[in-house]
Design an enzyme around this catalytic site. Structure first.
Site, PDB file in Angstrom:
ATOM      1  CG  LEU A  10     -24.017   7.385 -21.942  1.00  0.00           C
ATOM      2  CD1 LEU A  10     -24.861   7.878 -22.970  1.00  0.00           C
ATOM      3  CD2 LEU A  10     -24.042   5.755 -22.164  1.00  0.00           C
ATOM      4  NE  ARG A  17     -16.731  19.268 -30.012  1.00  0.00           N
ATOM      5  CZ  ARG A  17     -17.849  19.655 -29.251  1.00  0.00           C
ATOM      6  NH1 ARG A  17     -18.272  20.863 -29.519  1.00  0.00           N
ATOM      7  NH2 ARG A  17     -18.736  18.699 -29.001  1.00  0.00           N
ATOM      8  N   GLY A  80     -23.801   7.173 -31.668  1.00  0.00           N
ATOM      9  CA  GLY A  80     -24.587   8.044 -30.964  1.00  0.00           C
ATOM     10  C   GLY A  80     -24.948   7.421 -29.411  1.00  0.00           C
ATOM     11  CG  ASN A 388      22.181   9.598  -2.817  1.00  0.00           C
ATOM     12  OD1 ASN A 388      22.784  10.696  -3.322  1.00  0.00           O
ATOM     13  ND2 ASN A 388      20.851   9.470  -3.151  1.00  0.00           N
TER      14      ASN A 388
END
Length: 453
Positions: A10, A17, A80, A388
């Site tokens: 999941l 947060r 959920g 270079n």
């Protein structure tokens, strides 16, 4: 391959947060995304199928794992954990066996623990088995509620727990093993009858119990493995645990780590025995370091291959190859594409970029060598620069074997210096130098009498 086991991870949550624009499961821990740690542990079980449920910034997660043999299913709206697992029903509805369910933000779970969970589930012939752990301060975690028989009666989330349930110290890790196809019919019966109005996967346990099915919990002694990452503080805590594991593994294999609290080594790095890692050193990515090396103090190495008996002192190395016996530093910088031959020396405040340096050559002081091929036994004097870049293109400098380059020489690329040539100090070399020639390209010194003041 275990044809009786499928895995669902999941990984759809937004991770608010974390305070980040990046998907939580892609945040790095010791150089690996969190989700990669979970997948590595799952791989030890050799499941027949692996499904990852994605949602927030789904395309970024998909791209990060595009080379893996994974089935992605999308949870367009997050309602959920039960709703998240239900999104995998279409991909696995005909699967006959067991479904291992994990969260993508639990990077410390080990393959051994998952094997024990699966073995317990099979041995006890459970319809559902929960991985649980004992925790002295279980605040924020779902609690395992056991019946008088010792079997699991249900799981109650922190926000829904009463005072007596909050005293339970056995917590739900969020890792389960379910029988399939039974679990898919159970998920349809879950209702959002909770304070968050979400479909809790934990409610599946009570539903299974009501149907007379056997549900159980496999409790592990180390809660560290079950720690989820929800904030930057959690990420730092998980990294400390992972870093300690990596260093312990190295030290037990014969590597000396001085002051381990200040050292960080990627879990994917390989380091040979009798190598010493000094304080304030960071080794990232798939770096390989040979035997008998001295690394640090204060060094940083990423995705590089370091041979035996190499010294790296207070220097930075990226995507480079360093052969045996080389000495680097202090305060050197090897940029991507650099290849150093055996016994090469790159000294203080010198930088090498996308160049091949032959065996025994020295770039000891204050020099820049970029887009160059340097032969064997070459001495690059202090203050030398390979010029270079012409404002439009990067050009190559070739310095053949045993060339002596004096101090403060500029080599304006493209240019070639033949073997055994000498470049006079302070010269600006714009034309090729034939072998065994002395090249001086600077204004002649003129000493003039000063006027009296």
């Amino acid at each position: 391959m275990n044809n009786k086991l499928a895995v669902v991870i999941l990984a759809a949550g937004e991770g608010t947060r974390m305070k980040s624009a990046m998907p939580k499961v892609l945040h790095s821990l010791l150089g690996r995304p969190l989700l990669r740690w979970v997948l590595s542990s799952v791989d030890t079980l050799k499941p027949a199928r692996v499904c990852v449920v994605i949602g927030h910034r789904a395309e970024e997660v998909r791209q990060a794992l595009k080379d893996d043999a994974i089935t992605f299913v999308e949870q367009k709206q997050q309602f959920g954990s039960g709703h998240a697992l239900a999104q995998a029903a279409g991909a696995l509805k005909n699967f006959q066996g067991d479904i291992l369910v994990l969260c993508g933000d639990t990077p410390l779970i080990s393959g051994a623990t998952l094997k024990n969970l699966y073995a317990h589930h099979r041995k006890c012939k459970n319809s559902a088995t929960i991985l649980s752990a004992g925790m002295s301060n279980p605040f924020g975690y779902g609690r395992i509620c056991r019946a008088g028989s010792g079997m699991v009666a249900g799981i109650v989330e922190e926000k829904d727990a009463d005072d007596s349930q909050k005293k339970i110290t056995e917590i739900n890790s969020g890792i389960y093993c379910f029988s399939s196809p039974l679990i898919w019919s159970v998920l349809k019966k879950i209702r959002p009858d909770n304070k968050k109005k979400e479909y809790y996967l934990t409610d599946a346990i009570e539903i299974l119990n009501a149907q007379g099915c056997r549900t159980d919990a496999c409790c592990i002694p180390s809660v560290d493995e079950t720690l989820g990452v929800n904030t930057r503080l959690d990420l730092a805590g998980a990294e400390n645990v992972a870093r300690q594991r990596a260093l312990e593994k190295l030290m037990l294999s014969g590597v000396t780590v001085i002051n381990p609290a200040t050292v960080s080594v990627s879990f994917d790095a390989k380091i040979g025995r009798d190598t010493v890692i000094y304080p304030d050193t960071i080794i990232e990515g798939a770096t390989v370091i040979g035997e008998g090396c001295a690394i640090g103090p204060g060094s940083f190495i990423r995705n590089s291959v370091i041979g035996d008996s190499v010294e790296v002192r207070s220097s930075y190395i990226y995507d480079s190859i360093v052969a045996a016996g080389a000495k680097i530093g202090p305060f050197s910088h090897l940029r991507p594409g650099t290849k150093l031959g055996e016994a090469v020396k790159v000294g203080n405040f010198s930088e090498v970029k996308k160049s091949v340096i032959g065996a025994g050559s020295k770039i000891n002081h204050l020099s820049y060598v970029g887009d160059s091929k340097v032969g064997k036994g070459v001495n690059i004097g202090a203050g030398t620069i390979t010029c270079n870049y012409d404002g439009f293109h990067k050009n190559e400098t070739v310095i053949d074997d045993r060339v002596f380059v004096g101090s403060n020489v500029n080599l304006v690329a493209p240019v070639r210096v033949g073997r055994d040539a000498i470049l006079g100090a302070g010269s600006t070399i714009t034309d090729d130098v034939p072998p065994r020639m002395l090249a001086i390209a600077r204004a002649r010194q003129v000493n003039k009498t000063r006027k009296k003041i």
